[in-house]
Design a protein around this motif. Sequence first.
Motif, PDB file in Angstrom:
ATOM      1  N   UNK A   1       0.841  -1.203   0.000  1.00  0.00           N
ATOM      2  CA  UNK A   1       0.000   0.000   0.000  1.00  0.00           C
ATOM      3  C   UNK A   1       0.877   1.254   0.000  1.00  0.00           C
ATOM      4  N   UNK A   2       0.573   2.204  -0.869  1.00  0.00           N
ATOM      5  CA  UNK A   2       1.370   3.424  -1.012  1.00  0.00           C
ATOM      6  C   UNK A   2       0.772   4.619  -0.285  1.00  0.00           C
ATOM      7  N   UNK A   3      -0.492   4.565  -0.003  1.00  0.00           N
ATOM      8  CA  UNK A   3      -1.170   5.725   0.567  1.00  0.00           C
ATOM      9  C   UNK A   3      -2.151   5.278   1.639  1.00  0.00           C
ATOM     10  N   UNK A   4      -2.164   5.995   2.746  1.00  0.00           N
ATOM     11  CA  UNK A   4      -3.092   5.679   3.830  1.00  0.00           C
ATOM     12  C   UNK A   4      -3.735   6.956   4.335  1.00  0.00           C
ATOM     13  N   UNK A   5      -4.927   6.796   4.893  1.00  0.00           N
ATOM     14  CA  UNK A   5      -5.587   7.903   5.564  1.00  0.00           C
ATOM     15  C   UNK A   5      -6.373   7.359   6.735  1.00  0.00           C
ATOM     16  N   UNK A   6      -7.181   8.185   7.342  1.00  0.00           N
ATOM     17  CA  UNK A   6      -7.895   7.763   8.550  1.00  0.00           C
ATOM     18  C   UNK A   6      -8.877   6.632   8.290  1.00  0.00           C
ATOM     19  N   UNK A   7      -9.314   6.456   7.037  1.00  0.00           N
ATOM     20  CA  UNK A   7     -10.280   5.410   6.724  1.00  0.00           C
ATOM     21  C   UNK A   7      -9.623   4.081   6.391  1.00  0.00           C
ATOM     22  N   UNK A   8      -8.322   4.075   6.082  1.00  0.00           N
ATOM     23  CA  UNK A   8      -7.690   2.880   5.531  1.00  0.00           C
ATOM     24  C   UNK A   8      -7.768   1.687   6.471  1.00  0.00           C
ATOM     25  N   UNK A   9      -7.443   1.885   7.741  1.00  0.00           N
ATOM     26  CA  UNK A   9      -7.442   0.739   8.658  1.00  0.00           C
ATOM     27  C   UNK A   9      -8.858   0.187   8.851  1.00  0.00           C
ATOM     28  N   UNK A  10      -9.860   1.057   8.817  1.00  0.00           N
ATOM     29  CA  UNK A  10     -11.238   0.588   8.934  1.00  0.00           C
ATOM     30  C   UNK A  10     -11.660  -0.165   7.665  1.00  0.00           C
ATOM     31  N   UNK A  11     -11.313   0.389   6.506  1.00  0.00           N
ATOM     32  CA  UNK A  11     -11.659  -0.250   5.237  1.00  0.00           C
ATOM     33  C   UNK A  11     -11.022  -1.634   5.141  1.00  0.00           C
ATOM     34  N   UNK A  12      -9.766  -1.741   5.574  1.00  0.00           N
ATOM     35  CA  UNK A  12      -9.071  -3.038   5.545  1.00  0.00           C
ATOM     36  C   UNK A  12      -9.727  -4.037   6.502  1.00  0.00           C
ATOM     37  N   UNK A  13     -10.175  -3.549   7.658  1.00  0.00           N
ATOM     38  CA  UNK A  13     -10.849  -4.434   8.616  1.00  0.00           C
ATOM     39  C   UNK A  13     -12.134  -5.002   8.025  1.00  0.00           C
ATOM     40  N   UNK A  14     -12.900  -4.161   7.325  1.00  0.00           N
ATOM     41  CA  UNK A  14     -14.141  -4.639   6.712  1.00  0.00           C
ATOM     42  C   UNK A  14     -13.838  -5.638   5.600  1.00  0.00           C
ATOM     43  N   UNK A  15     -12.826  -5.355   4.785  1.00  0.00           N
ATOM     44  CA  UNK A  15     -12.450  -6.274   3.709  1.00  0.00           C
ATOM     45  C   UNK A  15     -12.037  -7.620   4.283  1.00  0.00           C
ATOM     46  N   UNK A  16     -11.205  -7.609   5.321  1.00  0.00           N
ATOM     47  CA  UNK A  16     -10.760  -8.859   5.944  1.00  0.00           C
ATOM     48  C   UNK A  16     -11.936  -9.646   6.512  1.00  0.00           C
ATOM     49  N   UNK A  17     -12.865  -8.951   7.144  1.00  0.00           N
ATOM     50  CA  UNK A  17     -14.014  -9.631   7.737  1.00  0.00           C
ATOM     51  C   UNK A  17     -14.913 -10.239   6.662  1.00  0.00           C
ATOM     52  N   UNK A  18     -15.107  -9.529   5.559  1.00  0.00           N
ATOM     53  CA  UNK A  18     -15.913 -10.074   4.458  1.00  0.00           C
ATOM     54  C   UNK A  18     -15.269 -11.327   3.876  1.00  0.00           C
ATOM     55  N   UNK A  19     -13.954 -11.313   3.699  1.00  0.00           N
ATOM     56  CA  UNK A  19     -13.251 -12.507   3.215  1.00  0.00           C
ATOM     57  C   UNK A  19     -13.461 -13.660   4.185  1.00  0.00           C
ATOM     58  N   UNK A  20     -13.339 -13.367   5.477  1.00  0.00           N
ATOM     59  CA  UNK A  20     -13.515 -14.392   6.506  1.00  0.00           C
ATOM     60  C   UNK A  20     -14.922 -14.987   6.456  1.00  0.00           C
ATOM     61  N   UNK A  21     -15.930 -14.134   6.268  1.00  0.00           N
ATOM     62  CA  UNK A  21     -17.323 -14.600   6.291  1.00  0.00           C
ATOM     63  C   UNK A  21     -17.669 -15.410   5.046  1.00  0.00           C
ATOM     64  N   UNK A  22     -17.350 -14.891   3.857  1.00  0.00           N
ATOM     65  CA  UNK A  22     -17.801 -15.569   2.633  1.00  0.00           C
ATOM     66  C   UNK A  22     -17.033 -16.850   2.364  1.00  0.00           C
ATOM     67  N   UNK A  23     -15.834 -17.013   2.932  1.00  0.00           N
ATOM     68  CA  UNK A  23     -15.080 -18.261   2.735  1.00  0.00           C
ATOM     69  C   UNK A  23     -15.235 -19.226   3.902  1.00  0.00           C
TER      70      UNK A  23
END
Length: 458
Positions: free
Chosen positions: A298-320
């Motif tokens: 990742x080259x760029x981060x902001x205040x939303x990045x860690x939250x966005x990554x948490x949601x992405x990780x959780x969705x991967x966990x749920x659908x698989x």
Amino acid sequence: MELAPATESGSSRGRLGRPLGALAALGATWVATRTLLVLLMTGVLKAPGGDVTADVWMIYHAWYGVLQTGTFPFDDVTWQYPPGAALVILLPGLLPWSYLTSFWVICGIADAAAAALLIRTGLRRGRTLTGAWLWVVAVPLLGPMIYNRFDLLVTALTLAGLLALIRRPAVGGLLLGLGGVVKIWPLLGLIGTPSGRRTRRAWTLAAATAVSVGFLLAAGMNGAFGFLAFQGARGIEVESVGALPLHIARMAGGWNGRVTMNYGSPEMLGPWVGVISKVMMAGTVLGFLWLLLWRFTARRRNAATMYDAALCALLIFVVTSRVISPQYLVWLIGVAAVCLTVRGTSQRPVALLILLACPLTLLEFPTLFTQVLNSEPLAITVLGLRNLLLLTAAVLSGIRLWRSTRAAAAPLPPTVVLSEPPALPPASAYPVRPGIAYEQDLLDGIDQPAGARPANGH
């Protein structure tokens, strides 16, 4: 990381310009929807699909009786939780009412606390109340079931931990670690934290909390990790993404397996189940390998990045996962709501898909659940649409997370003349805590390309 001085002007403006109409509307909506849930739970209004309180008064209460003796219900195959779950099961016993009523009261308090935290965060400079609206509206769309599972408590704890990560990384790590020892998945909230001292502090506190609480419970009670022995023999839960091919084959007369209660949930057992289980586990591994690749590139981060990554990780966990219980949707609602507190989040369309999946979840459970167990076409169509929304949300979340952190540095003009930077005041002159300044620094950079921001040492 060196931070520019921050002032209280943002906070003062938030206090003076509070959207009183929006706050009143949020409060009224929460009260109205939760009153409706209470009327459905208590039987004043008849809920479709039958009684959803049995998990509390029959299963949780039985576990409570066993846990009071100083041992885990390790010989009960329906106990599928890390040792910290015992603390949640024992909690209603501290209140003076019946176990069922006390459980509802605790869920109501957790629900209200989560809404209050989202509102408080949404009133800050650079934040928004959209996350609070998602929580207030989406939770009741799951029906009275949501107050009869302890997932609401874990989600509120995780939500608090995520919101604390930027300003108070130690507190955030502690709360996520405590959630992790109850239900594992809250630890996914740490996947997107940027490298540096603040992240090391959050990860250290999360690990220390999870290990110490787990160790104390294992030392003081028998069978803390007995649940691990049950995982290998599990089938495919009837509501999971992996169950859809089996449902379709069953409707076509091409699958002769059976649906039965297995390790606490209705699962599909028989031909192809082993193959599908391996495919689902491979999907989990590949998904998290991709997340690691994203984290290190990742080259760029902001205040939303860690939250966005948490949601992405959780969705991967749920659908698989081999299991998607209806209450899993509240996990997604909670993390999506945290994402929506930041104006620059990349996950707005993803949150909308999760919101659309909620009424379909209520329809398939409990309304059409008997038909789901029998693989009837209408029920499987509803289930398929819900799972397709979740699968689409997971893919879209990953794409938008990747793109939001790929922004290249803005090219500099051929000749750059830099003026003398103004002297910074000493640390003691800062009118706000460093955590607040750190958050505002991230929020201020949401709409700027990475190269346009001043260099810092972090």
